[in-house]
Design an enzyme around this catalytic site. Structure first.
Site, PDB file in Angstrom:
ATOM      1  N   HIS A   1      55.008   3.897 -79.934  1.00 52.18           N
ATOM      2  CA  HIS A   1      55.153   2.485 -79.631  1.00 52.18           C
ATOM      3  C   HIS A   1      56.630   2.156 -79.410  1.00 52.18           C
ATOM      4  CE1 HIS A   1      53.844  -1.752 -79.843  1.00 52.18           C
ATOM      5  NE2 HIS A   1      55.042  -1.946 -80.345  1.00 52.18           N
TER       6      HIS A   1
ATOM      7  N   CYS B   1      55.966  -5.143 -75.975  1.00 52.14           N
ATOM      8  CA  CYS B   1      55.637  -5.408 -77.379  1.00 52.14           C
ATOM      9  C   CYS B   1      55.299  -6.888 -77.594  1.00 52.14           C
ATOM     10  CB  CYS B   1      56.774  -4.979 -78.296  1.00 52.14           C
ATOM     11  SG  CYS B   1      57.209  -3.250 -78.205  1.00 52.14           S
TER      12      CYS B   1
ATOM     13  N   ASP C   1      50.456   5.235 -81.321  1.00 51.41           N
ATOM     14  CA  ASP C   1      50.704   3.808 -81.471  1.00 51.41           C
ATOM     15  C   ASP C   1      49.814   3.244 -82.569  1.00 51.41           C
ATOM     16  OD1 ASP C   1      51.197   1.081 -81.171  1.00 51.41           O
ATOM     17  OD2 ASP C   1      51.353   1.223 -78.993  1.00 51.41           O
TER      18      ASP C   1
END
Length: 243
Positions: free
Chosen positions: A211, A133, A179
């Protein structure tokens, strides 16, 4: 190319016993996990965390890399201000304000110092970076000759097109099918840029996951647990070949 959103600030805390320790590089904390019976490994993995920083999820990943023969380190890239699980749901997080305090100017020096420490102080010959991330951008940024030799990211955020287009080493990406941050369109655009770099690259898409799956999935869900494990094996195989 992509920013951060609500899905970057949610997830599940994992459980387990860690085997490494937190020490200092300069003035910032860093988690060190060494392979068993090898205090001076020649290969290292730098884990660039999500917004939760040095915590159990990333520490367990570091320990997994150590069990596979790498020195694994997690430098503090959130300037001693990691978020806690539940903060976002409780309304304690102002995303734009947090991001304004944790831009490249605060992250780059710690990554640079970590690379220098590994190469010059510990004698490490080959370095791979792993970014989840928030940390993904910095994997891309430091994938340069003389800095990092190979990179891997999972469900990346905030990757800059110019930085992706100028990588100088092999890059592997684990993408989530669902995502809102690194969307299908972003994947295709990234692929176009990666082709032009002429560097080895890989984009694996994991179906039925959101995600954050590779870093903070709900491990009570068999599919999510398996996907997380496969994403780790993707990274491990990549580094076994390119480091």
């Amino acid at each position: 190319m992509t920013g951060l959103g609500a899905c970057c600030f949610t997830g599940f805390k994992h459980e387990g016993e860690i085997s490494g320790e937190v020490k200092k590089i300069g003035n910032f904390s860093t988690y060190f996990s060494y392979p068993k019976n090898n205090p001076s490994p020649s290969k290292a993995i730098i884990i660039l965390s999500d917004i939760y920083g040095i915590m159990i999820n990333s520490q367990l990943v570091a320990d997994d890399f150590a069990r596979n023969g790498y020195l694994a380190v997690i430098p503090d890239i959130v300037d001693n201000e990691p978020l806690q699980f539940g903060d976002y749901e409780a309304g304690k997080v102002d995303i734009p304000t947090w991001l304004a305090r944790h831009g490249p100017e605060t992250v780059y020096p710690n990554v640079e110092a970590t690379i220098k420490h590994l190469r010059e102080e510990l004698g490490v010959k080959s370095i791979g970076t792993v970014g989840y991330c928030f940390g993904a951008r910095f994997v891309v940024r430091f994938l340069k000759k003389g800095q990092v030799d190979a990179g891997y990211t999972a469900h990346p955020t905030n990757i800059q097109s110019d930085e992706l287009a100028s990588i100088e080493g092999p890059l592997s990406i684990a993408a989530a099918e669902i995502d809102q941050i690194w969307t299908r369109e972003a994947r295709y655009a990234s692929e176009d840029l990666l082709i032009k770099t002429r560097q080895p690259y890989q984009i694996n898409v994991y179906g039925g996951v959101h995600h954050g799956f590779a870093a903070r999935a709900d491990l009570s869900n068999a599919h999510l647990k398996r996907s997380k494990e496969l994403a780790f094996l993707q990274a491990l195989n990549w580094f076994q070949y390119y480091l």
